[in-house]
Design an enzyme around this catalytic site. Structure first.
Site, mmCIF file in Angstrom:
data_model
loop_
_atom_site.group_PDB
_atom_site.id
_atom_site.type_symbol
_atom_site.label_atom_id
_atom_site.label_comp_id
_atom_site.label_asym_id
_atom_site.label_seq_id
_atom_site.Cartn_x
_atom_site.Cartn_y
_atom_site.Cartn_z
ATOM 1 C CG ASP A 24 -27.106 26.387 -9.160
ATOM 2 O OD1 ASP A 24 -27.402 26.658 -7.811
ATOM 3 O OD2 ASP A 24 -26.053 25.755 -9.426
ATOM 4 C CG LEU A 25 -24.116 31.800 -10.612
ATOM 5 C CD1 LEU A 25 -23.236 32.833 -9.888
ATOM 6 C CD2 LEU A 25 -24.584 31.941 -11.853
ATOM 7 C CG ASP A 32 -24.848 29.260 -6.364
ATOM 8 O OD1 ASP A 32 -25.861 28.887 -5.573
ATOM 9 O OD2 ASP A 32 -24.308 28.532 -6.999
#
Length: 311
Positions: free
Chosen positions: A176-177, A219
């Protein structure tokens, strides 16, 4: 045809990238394969010093190699040929794993006058692209990143679980960004899309042949590996974090940095695709709570995980 012209044609026909430097490590020759692998053409490369920030070689721990750890520099100092697996930065910002070989160049008197480095793309990207081509007709590809989508991910998880036994544990990692909303708000959604694409390419180059990188949504990405031990999983999760935080894109004259938090778990005989992703997702939140730009392994108690998920 002259001998020099023959040599030039041979160099351009090489499948491996090749460049030549003089004693100051200034690039004097850059072939077509070097352009294909790195994105830099000869006009951009010739005349620059190889350590001036163009390729930015790093090792598997993320440490820069273009200073005292440069194999090309060491080869010019002791005359020994060296081979190493490193990561180069593509012109577009993503990492490219390459296997480099550095050799010394001497003049007629035996004096060292420079060095030559050849490098070959050492990624599993080609294999990943072939698998993705097979999924396109089944509507299993994410259109933005070119990765497999959630439907593809679920199919691959089911396939892995059907053949995995006690000795064939595989890993699932949720990536996960960090602060992705801030990137969209501070730059633009178009820049955010560019970040998603660059990260997708970097992750694709870091995995092994047979592993899968998929876009879970938003994301988030999910990586599905082949058989893996817990020790190997920790090392792999570290490399995944490095693959993201060493990537960037350019927005005008500035670079947009990006990091990721990673949750990882090993498969169990009783798993379903849902429990696997759920367990890795819970570990992801542990990584977020630990300060981000890091990874966490899954909690040991699956029942506690499921109970928490119901609250």
């Amino acid at each position: 045809m002259s001998s020099a012209m023959d040599h030039a044609k041979l160099i351009e026909a090489m499948a491996d990238g090749m460049y030549v430097v003089d004693r100051t490590r200034t690039i004097t020759l850059w072939n077509g394969a070097a352009e294909r692998i790195t994105g830099y053409d000869a006009a951009s490369a010739v005349g620059r010093r190889c350590g001036d920030g163009m390729l930015n070689h790093i090792d598997e721990s993320g440490a820069p190699m273009c200073g005292t750890h440069c194999p090309l520099l060491a080869t010019m100092e002791d005359g020994q040929t060296r081979t190493a697996r490193v990561y180069a930065h593509h012109r577009d910002g993503h990492l490219v794993p390459v296997r480099v070989t550095a050799g010394v160049l001497r003049d007629e008197s035996g004096e060292v006058v420079g060095a030559v480095e050849t490098f070959a793309d050492d990624s599993a990207l080609a294999a990943s692209e072939k698998r993705l081509e097979e999924t396109e007709n089944l509507a299993m590809t994410d259109p933005l990143t070119g990765l497999g989508n959630r439907r593809f991910m679920n199919q691959r998880l089911a396939e892995r679980l059907s053949v995995a036994g006690p000795q064939g544990k595989f890993a699932v990692l949720v990536v996960d960004l960090d602060h992705f909303k801030t990137i969209n708000d501070s730059h633009s959604h178009a820049t955010g899309d560019d970040v998603l694409g660059v990260v997708a390419r970097s992750l694709s180059t870091m995995v092994r042949t047979g592993d899968d990188v998929t876009r879970f949504g938003g994301d988030e990405y999910v990586i599905i590996t082949g058989p893996m031990s817990e020790d190997a999983l920790e090392a792999f999760a570290t490399r995944v974090c490095i693959a993201v935080n060493k990537s960037w894109i350019k927005d005008g004259h500035s670079r947009v940095p990006v990091t990721a938090s990673v949750g990882a778990t090993l498969s169990r005989e009783t798993d379903t695709p849902e429990t696997l992703v759920l367990r890795a997702d819970r570990a992801l939140y542990e990584a977020k709570r630990s300060g981000r730009d890091t990874f966490a392994l899954s909690p040991p108690d699956l029942r506690a995980l499921v109970d928490d998920g119901r609250r």
